[in-house]
Design a protein around this motif. Sequence first.
Motif, PDB file in Angstrom:
ATOM      1  N   ASN A 175      32.456  56.202  33.806  1.00 32.00           N
ATOM      2  CA  ASN A 175      31.065  56.242  33.208  1.00 32.00           C
ATOM      3  C   ASN A 175      30.090  55.271  34.462  1.00 32.00           C
ATOM      4  N   LYS A 176      30.876  54.362  34.907  1.00 33.46           N
ATOM      5  CA  LYS A 176      30.092  53.451  35.947  1.00 33.46           C
ATOM      6  C   LYS A 176      30.826  53.311  37.057  1.00 33.46           C
ATOM      7  N   ILE A 177      30.411  53.261  38.142  1.00 32.80           N
ATOM      8  CA  ILE A 177      31.257  52.815  39.472  1.00 32.80           C
ATOM      9  C   ILE A 177      31.127  51.290  39.541  1.00 32.80           C
ATOM     10  N   VAL A 178      32.310  50.768  39.637  1.00 32.63           N
ATOM     11  CA  VAL A 178      32.372  49.281  39.593  1.00 32.63           C
ATOM     12  C   VAL A 178      32.624  48.784  41.080  1.00 32.63           C
ATOM     13  N   PHE A 179      31.565  48.378  41.488  1.00 30.95           N
ATOM     14  CA  PHE A 179      31.519  48.132  43.093  1.00 30.95           C
ATOM     15  C   PHE A 179      32.193  46.867  43.581  1.00 30.95           C
ATOM     16  N   GLY A 180      31.546  45.707  42.935  1.00 29.34           N
ATOM     17  CA  GLY A 180      31.966  44.322  42.994  1.00 29.34           C
ATOM     18  C   GLY A 180      30.970  43.419  42.518  1.00 29.34           C
ATOM     19  N   SER A 181      31.056  41.978  42.207  1.00 29.41           N
ATOM     20  CA  SER A 181      30.018  41.145  42.121  1.00 29.41           C
ATOM     21  C   SER A 181      30.290  39.865  42.464  1.00 29.41           C
ATOM     22  N   GLY A 182      29.457  39.114  42.315  1.00 30.26           N
ATOM     23  CA  GLY A 182      29.467  37.772  42.850  1.00 30.26           C
ATOM     24  C   GLY A 182      28.903  37.322  44.184  1.00 30.26           C
ATOM     25  N   ASN A 183      29.177  36.482  44.680  1.00 32.51           N
ATOM     26  CA  ASN A 183      28.411  35.891  46.151  1.00 32.51           C
ATOM     27  C   ASN A 183      29.055  36.593  47.311  1.00 32.51           C
ATOM     28  N   PRO A 184      27.938  37.425  47.749  1.00 30.20           N
ATOM     29  CA  PRO A 184      28.385  38.339  49.131  1.00 30.20           C
ATOM     30  C   PRO A 184      28.648  37.349  50.100  1.00 30.20           C
ATOM     31  N   ALA A 185      28.380  36.172  50.211  1.00 31.52           N
ATOM     32  CA  ALA A 185      28.679  35.273  51.150  1.00 31.52           C
ATOM     33  C   ALA A 185      30.050  34.292  50.966  1.00 31.52           C
ATOM     34  N   SER A 186      30.664  34.665  49.917  1.00 32.04           N
ATOM     35  CA  SER A 186      31.710  33.740  49.553  1.00 32.04           C
ATOM     36  C   SER A 186      32.910  33.698  50.340  1.00 32.04           C
ATOM     37  N   PRO A 187      33.363  32.311  50.190  1.00 32.86           N
ATOM     38  CA  PRO A 187      34.412  32.332  51.554  1.00 32.86           C
ATOM     39  C   PRO A 187      35.783  32.496  50.547  1.00 32.86           C
ATOM     40  N   LEU A 188      35.969  33.127  49.534  1.00 31.54           N
ATOM     41  CA  LEU A 188      36.952  33.491  48.820  1.00 31.54           C
ATOM     42  C   LEU A 188      36.687  34.897  47.726  1.00 31.54           C
ATOM     43  N   VAL A 189      37.575  35.845  48.046  1.00 30.51           N
ATOM     44  CA  VAL A 189      37.436  36.916  47.371  1.00 30.51           C
ATOM     45  C   VAL A 189      38.694  37.462  46.398  1.00 30.51           C
ATOM     46  N   PHE A 190      38.250  37.907  45.392  1.00 27.49           N
ATOM     47  CA  PHE A 190      39.476  38.175  44.292  1.00 27.49           C
ATOM     48  C   PHE A 190      39.576  39.627  44.403  1.00 27.49           C
ATOM     49  N   VAL A 191      40.588  40.383  44.530  1.00 22.93           N
ATOM     50  CA  VAL A 191      40.943  41.876  44.517  1.00 22.93           C
ATOM     51  C   VAL A 191      41.696  42.295  43.389  1.00 22.93           C
ATOM     52  N   GLY A 192      41.342  42.952  42.382  1.00 21.62           N
ATOM     53  CA  GLY A 192      42.025  43.441  41.224  1.00 21.62           C
ATOM     54  C   GLY A 192      42.500  44.867  41.660  1.00 21.62           C
ATOM     55  N   GLU A 193      42.694  45.609  40.546  1.00 18.84           N
ATOM     56  CA  GLU A 193      43.316  46.729  40.778  1.00 18.84           C
ATOM     57  C   GLU A 193      42.261  47.950  40.495  1.00 18.84           C
ATOM     58  N   GLY A 194      41.739  48.057  39.514  1.00 18.16           N
ATOM     59  CA  GLY A 194      40.643  49.218  38.917  1.00 18.16           C
ATOM     60  C   GLY A 194      40.024  48.609  37.747  1.00 18.16           C
ATOM     61  N   PRO A 195      38.665  49.251  37.342  1.00 17.30           N
ATOM     62  CA  PRO A 195      38.247  48.998  36.196  1.00 17.30           C
ATOM     63  C   PRO A 195      38.861  49.288  35.240  1.00 17.30           C
ATOM     64  N   GLY A 196      38.794  48.496  33.771  1.00 19.37           N
ATOM     65  CA  GLY A 196      39.136  49.218  32.639  1.00 19.37           C
ATOM     66  C   GLY A 196      38.141  49.361  31.762  1.00 19.37           C
ATOM     67  N   ALA A 197      38.369  49.554  30.275  1.00 17.34           N
ATOM     68  CA  ALA A 197      37.267  50.231  29.535  1.00 17.34           C
ATOM     69  C   ALA A 197      35.813  49.335  29.759  1.00 17.34           C
ATOM     70  N   ASP A 198      35.903  47.982  29.626  1.00 21.38           N
ATOM     71  CA  ASP A 198      35.003  47.128  29.601  1.00 21.38           C
ATOM     72  C   ASP A 198      34.062  47.023  30.891  1.00 21.38           C
ATOM     73  N   GLU A 199      34.700  47.251  31.703  1.00 19.17           N
ATOM     74  CA  GLU A 199      34.215  47.329  33.129  1.00 19.17           C
ATOM     75  C   GLU A 199      33.475  48.690  33.680  1.00 19.17           C
ATOM     76  N   ASP A 200      34.128  49.622  33.012  1.00 17.78           N
ATOM     77  CA  ASP A 200      33.496  51.042  33.247  1.00 17.78           C
ATOM     78  C   ASP A 200      32.349  51.118  32.547  1.00 17.78           C
ATOM     79  N   ALA A 201      32.194  50.560  31.335  1.00 23.65           N
ATOM     80  CA  ALA A 201      31.058  50.592  30.456  1.00 23.65           C
ATOM     81  C   ALA A 201      29.833  49.718  31.106  1.00 23.65           C
ATOM     82  N   GLN A 202      30.468  48.605  31.759  1.00 24.41           N
ATOM     83  CA  GLN A 202      29.269  47.481  32.243  1.00 24.41           C
ATOM     84  C   GLN A 202      28.818  47.804  33.640  1.00 24.41           C
TER      85      GLN A 202
END
Length: 232
Positions: A66-93
């Motif tokens: 439904n939706k591309i889930v690009f990423g969110s949060g602080n674009p200048a963050s010193p820490l990045v978390f990387v997950g696997e891929g969107p689930g149903a809730d992420e795809d919807a939002q």
Amino acid sequence: MSNPALRQILAFYRDLGITELYLAPPPTMPEQLPNPLTVLSGDDTLDLIRQDMGECTRCRLHAGRNKIVFGSGNPASPLVFVGEGPGADEDAQGLPFVGRAGQLLTQMIEGTAKKEGIPVVRDQVYICNVVKCRPPENRTPEPDEMQTCGQFLFRQLMVIRPKAICALGSTAAKALLGTRDGVMKLRGSWHKWNDIPVIVTFHPSYLLRPYNQNAKREAWEDLKKVLHYVYD
Ligand code: URA
């Protein structure tokens, strides 16, 4: 173009996991590769990457999203978390880690930070995934899907240049470290992605399963380690 420059560009694409290049893009090719000079010159931005991605149809995952889930949060963050891929809730939002696993991730970040006296909340870090479209039935992304979408992840990481990366689960570890080893083996020590320190820990979805409660303690330890490294 001189040979060293060409070599640098080819190495750049190879690092992005792109192993086949057209000398000139065929006229029917709908989406072009990023201009390497933009990327190499340091002029790349998260907005440009999102723009290059467009309404992506580069791999089969686009068909069910439904939706591309690009990423969110602080674009200048010193820490990045990387997950696997969107689930149903992420795809919807269109936002990463907003479902049950996401709530646990928020608790893990904010709970550990608070306990350790580190003033960090979720919005201050950056969170994204290896693949940006939801795999059907939440299956693990296929190697070719990871390779195709990985170029965008790598560009995101190159633009943000965080002090450390936290890989959540074995898919993220595989994408970043090129390893087949699982989380059990990789967690507890530092790894590197392009000179950036990487910690591997359990994926929050794994921690939600009742029989994996022992792993929770280890995940808190991993988070403690990376938070202190980044924010002390
Ligand atoms: N699992 C992931 O790997 N990423 C998300 O965004 C949500 C769940």
